[in-house]
Design an enzyme around this catalytic site. Sequence first.
Site, short mmCIF file in Angstrom:
data_model
loop_
_atom_site.label_atom_id
_atom_site.label_comp_id
_atom_site.label_asym_id
_atom_site.label_seq_id
_atom_site.Cartn_x
_atom_site.Cartn_y
_atom_site.Cartn_z
N SER A 47 37.48 -23.98 29.59
CA SER A 47 37.20 -24.63 30.87
C SER A 47 36.60 -26.02 30.64
O SER A 47 37.20 -26.86 29.99
CB SER A 47 36.28 -23.74 31.72
N ASP A 166 41.97 -19.77 33.93
CA ASP A 166 40.73 -20.17 33.25
C ASP A 166 40.47 -19.27 32.04
O ASP A 166 40.45 -18.04 32.14
CB ASP A 166 39.57 -20.07 34.23
#
Length: 504
Positions: A47, A166
């Site tokens: 991320s 993610d």
Amino acid sequence: MFPREKTWNISFAGCGFLGVYYVGVASCLREHAPFLVANATHIYGASAGALTATALVTGVCLGEAGAKFIEVSKEARKRFLGPLHPSFNLVKIIRSFLLKVLPADSHEHASGRLGISLTRVSDGENVIISHFNSKDELIQANVCSGFIPVYCGLIPPSLQGVRYVDGGISDNLPLYELKNTITVSPFSGESDICPQDSSTNIHELRVTNTSIQFNLRNLYRLSKALFPPEPLVLREMCKQGYRDGLRFLQRNGLLNRPNPLLALPPARPHGPEDKDQAVESAQAEDYSQLPGEDHILEHLPARLNEALLEACVEPTDLLTTLSNMLPVRLATAMMVPYTLPLESALSFTIRLLEWLPDVPEDIRWMKEQTGSICQYLVMRAKRKLGRHLPSRLPEQVELRRVQSLPSVPLSCAAYREALPGWMRNNLSLGDALAKWEECQRQLLLGLFCTNVAFPPEALRMRAPADPAPAPADPASPQHQLAGPAPLLSTPAPEARPVIGALGL
């Protein structure tokens, strides 16, 4: 503790808008221990950590990266719903920024050294991408690693034909279990570089390999990961990252040393007292080289320092002054129910136009996912029915065999055949039909049974009355031989009911 080995790795955890903390850490490592970044075997990230890892590997200016963090957070805070506002497109911002700052040959520097944590949509497994064929693939890998479902959109992006989301969902801190990995996290816990909160709570929460201590400061940090805080808070986080990086270098004896393996003196036997004195002198020397709290911003990159200072200064132009007045703010809040639908419609139209090139591929993917979900639901329903029906069906068949009445010409077979298949196979409906059939038989028997009972005198048989014979001559020889004639009578049979059933 940093191991004195020939190879080591650096891993950055995912943290959303708290990534400005990594800018301070990376600035400290580049300034005071550049060998630690240059000689690292792999640099991993998930991320926001993947963005920092990409910047370190490709040599992007950290000052510009930190300024972009603050700029994006300020743009998100301007809107009524923050980053959830339809006009705020985080994926578009990340892609445009990476296209601007990454060099053309960035994928060559990143291949084999940069590791980006991704979560595969098909099975939810973690995938670490470390080979990139072009700059676009490197950018798309960062976009996939930072794509939070629903928060960033509904259709996940694809990389090399595979859909990813993610990486923090499956592995937020890649390779944390290796002893030669330097872990970095903006949450206080057991990471090598992290804030040191003065909390007496010894409990911790490990979320996808990230250690998070239970305290109020971590709760505040978690709340600001997806909803950015004020610029002053971001400035303090960047300073905190710089301080924590200095603390790590000082604790491991890596401050202002070109290489930890070359700077170490040759090993020689010495006693415990000499060892303690050497450790104390090294700590005193390292502490003396640490910059003061008030001068930390002076050691940050010039672009980052300028961005942090500008973020803390409130604009003084006329438009900003008018917009901050209480009547204007109240009027703006009251107009939100009317302006928000218009802004949403405009943003939706713009996103739809941008989505047109990817419509065929996304529609095909949504069709496949819908088919997979329906197939899964059907198979699950079949397994449940197959588990319950075999145990109940033999008992039901046995009960019907015992309780069934003699068959009659008027049965329910015709009615059952007229019903749909799913109704005929339903056990509860079959029970209802069986009961209805039994009631029908009883009604038919009661309707067509007739008890025909005659009195006994009606069934007694008597001889027909003959005309009186002529008086015979008593002197005749026949009258003398026959004797008196007996009475002709037949015993009456028992009265039995005659049952007549029409059609039975």
